[in-house]
Design a protein around this motif. Sequence first.
Motif, PDB file in Angstrom:
ATOM      1  N   ALA A 164       0.843  -1.199   0.000  1.00 25.89           N
ATOM      2  CA  ALA A 164       0.000   0.000   0.000  1.00 25.89           C
ATOM      3  C   ALA A 164       0.877   1.246   0.000  1.00 25.89           C
ATOM      4  O   ALA A 164       2.012   1.231   0.491  1.00 25.89           O
ATOM      5  CB  ALA A 164      -0.923   0.001   1.211  1.00 25.89           C
ATOM      6  N   THR A 165       0.355   2.342  -0.537  1.00 22.43           N
ATOM      7  CA  THR A 165       1.126   3.581  -0.651  1.00 22.43           C
ATOM      8  C   THR A 165       1.652   4.057   0.697  1.00 22.43           C
ATOM      9  O   THR A 165       2.781   4.538   0.797  1.00 22.43           O
ATOM     10  CB  THR A 165       0.250   4.684  -1.277  1.00 22.43           C
ATOM     11  OG1 THR A 165      -0.219   4.235  -2.548  1.00 22.43           O
ATOM     12  CG2 THR A 165       1.030   5.961  -1.444  1.00 22.43           C
ATOM     13  N   ALA A 166       0.852   3.900   1.739  1.00 19.81           N
ATOM     14  CA  ALA A 166       1.212   4.411   3.061  1.00 19.81           C
ATOM     15  C   ALA A 166       2.437   3.736   3.649  1.00 19.81           C
ATOM     16  O   ALA A 166       3.123   4.313   4.504  1.00 19.81           O
ATOM     17  CB  ALA A 166       0.036   4.258   4.018  1.00 19.81           C
ATOM     18  N   ILE A 167       2.744   2.519   3.218  1.00 23.10           N
ATOM     19  CA  ILE A 167       3.901   1.799   3.762  1.00 23.10           C
ATOM     20  C   ILE A 167       4.838   1.328   2.651  1.00 23.10           C
ATOM     21  O   ILE A 167       5.712   0.499   2.891  1.00 23.10           O
ATOM     22  CB  ILE A 167       3.444   0.585   4.602  1.00 23.10           C
ATOM     23  CG1 ILE A 167       2.604  -0.370   3.753  1.00 23.10           C
ATOM     24  CG2 ILE A 167       2.704   1.029   5.838  1.00 23.10           C
ATOM     25  CD1 ILE A 167       2.287  -1.681   4.446  1.00 23.10           C
ATOM     26  N   ARG A 168       4.674   1.844   1.455  1.00 20.03           N
ATOM     27  CA  ARG A 168       5.404   1.316   0.299  1.00 20.03           C
ATOM     28  C   ARG A 168       6.912   1.502   0.423  1.00 20.03           C
ATOM     29  O   ARG A 168       7.677   0.549   0.278  1.00 20.03           O
ATOM     30  CB  ARG A 168       4.888   1.959  -0.985  1.00 20.03           C
ATOM     31  CG  ARG A 168       5.568   1.421  -2.256  1.00 20.03           C
ATOM     32  CD  ARG A 168       4.810   1.865  -3.493  1.00 20.03           C
ATOM     33  NE  ARG A 168       3.496   1.229  -3.534  1.00 20.03           N
ATOM     34  CZ  ARG A 168       2.357   1.868  -3.791  1.00 20.03           C
ATOM     35  NH1 ARG A 168       2.373   3.181  -4.004  1.00 20.03           N
ATOM     36  NH2 ARG A 168       1.222   1.218  -3.813  1.00 20.03           N
ATOM     37  N   THR A 169       7.374   2.729   0.640  1.00 22.69           N
ATOM     38  CA  THR A 169       8.824   2.929   0.701  1.00 22.69           C
ATOM     39  C   THR A 169       9.407   2.371   1.996  1.00 22.69           C
ATOM     40  O   THR A 169      10.569   1.941   2.017  1.00 22.69           O
ATOM     41  CB  THR A 169       9.186   4.421   0.559  1.00 22.69           C
ATOM     42  OG1 THR A 169       8.561   5.176   1.604  1.00 22.69           O
ATOM     43  CG2 THR A 169       8.737   4.959  -0.786  1.00 22.69           C
ATOM     44  N   THR A 170       8.606   2.342   3.068  1.00 20.50           N
ATOM     45  CA  THR A 170       9.064   1.709   4.302  1.00 20.50           C
ATOM     46  C   THR A 170       9.315   0.225   4.076  1.00 20.50           C
ATOM     47  O   THR A 170      10.374  -0.314   4.441  1.00 20.50           O
ATOM     48  CB  THR A 170       8.041   1.890   5.427  1.00 20.50           C
ATOM     49  OG1 THR A 170       7.861   3.278   5.707  1.00 20.50           O
ATOM     50  CG2 THR A 170       8.500   1.194   6.702  1.00 20.50           C
TER      51      THR A 170
END
Length: 486
Positions: free
Chosen positions: A463-469
Amino acid sequence: MFYLFDASKIAKTYGTVQNENRYAKYADINDESDQEHGYPHHAESRWFLRSVQENEQLLNIDEALQRLGMGKFQYKIMLATGLFLAADSCEVVILSFLSHVAQSHNWNEGIFSDNNGFSEGDAYDTDTTDGGDTLSTMVLPGALLGAVLWGVLGDMFGRRLVFLAIAVIVSVFGFATSFATTYQVLVFTRIMVSFGIGGLTVPFNACSELMPPSARGKQLVLLQVWWILGALAVHLALQQREQEQIADSKQFLWRLIAGICVIPSVLATILAWRYVPESPRWLLARGDHEIALAILRQAAEINGKDPYETFPMGVILYSHEPEEVTVSASQIFNLFSSGWMKITASLFATYFGKAFLDHGTVSMAVSVFSNDERQQDYQALFSASSEFMGLILVYFVIDRVGRAATQCFAYAFGGVICLALSLLADYDPSTNPNLLLMLAFMAHLFINSATTATWIATTEVLATAIRTTGHGTAHAIARIGGAFST
């Protein structure tokens, strides 16, 4: 700069955006141009924006990007991201060369001396015989920390800000390497470069999030050609003279090469500042619908489309993902929540395994050919041709058979070939070297293909909210897997 549109498609300044009844109110509206384009006069703009709520049209972000299509907007972003990928490969390749420099220099001699050593006053008073090993070892923690930290910051503060930050760090400390006056300074600059390079997943995801879904797979494959080009360029530069000659040269060639390797990151910084906007997907995840829509409208104009025909007045962007992301460093623990635990575990296992296979294949191949006069031929073939052929393979199958099938097929074949190479090299010394060379080539080809597919799939599965994390943490796991294989 990347400007925000106003309601009349004329604003060319950084106007502030204020939320009012779910619509944007923009600064610097050109009244005459408003009337020319059929939009309301400035005095009536606020009434007009509120009244279109009766005719609003919901538009999914995927469909919006599909309407946008591929064009100059995406190609400029791909150029900035590709240059940073090239910077990554340049810094990776030159690290082994700098490790040799750390071992071969007389650190007690001045920076402008004939032997190209370091200043006497700043001499490193410890035996530096193992300096190269120390340098290679000490940059790993920086890369691990950078991968995790920049990933978290990318979800907290946006892709654009982190892209610029890591590009600046790599540029500044990469350039500082050329002027290192002590062994300690050399180590510090390389740790900081690795710290910045660790955030590579953020630009990659930023680029992915601005691609039309139908074109994303193949375009991200083409993007990774930049990594090969960067590595190849450094290899060619180093082959102009033997590493020993460069390290001991009176002409400061090692400093010059270190400085040249900074060029891609400097260009990436300039282009990112000029052309890379904030990700509309990330903005939507935070509930900033109006800014996301303004960015897409400007992107449509850059791609040669009428922004208000592509995204008419009254369009409301939405995403199936939750909004209002909590800005907190503890969001990394969301990866281990009940909803994401299985995906997180699968990603971590895949990244660890692919790095273990990839680095293990390289190490084993170098070992196999270490006493063979064909080693140079193998290295040249291995570093460029196999990776390039791997990208060609992925390009033609990634959208036809899917991300998961591509990974399974490529990892399986790469692992089997790697096993065959190991068995033949250990138990049959009479094996034809040409056969071993071909097996090493094919093993790296398939593993590189699988790695490319894995990176692409990662940008889509989270999901976008945790993508780069999630991607950054998985990238850190891959670093650990690579360390275990050597």
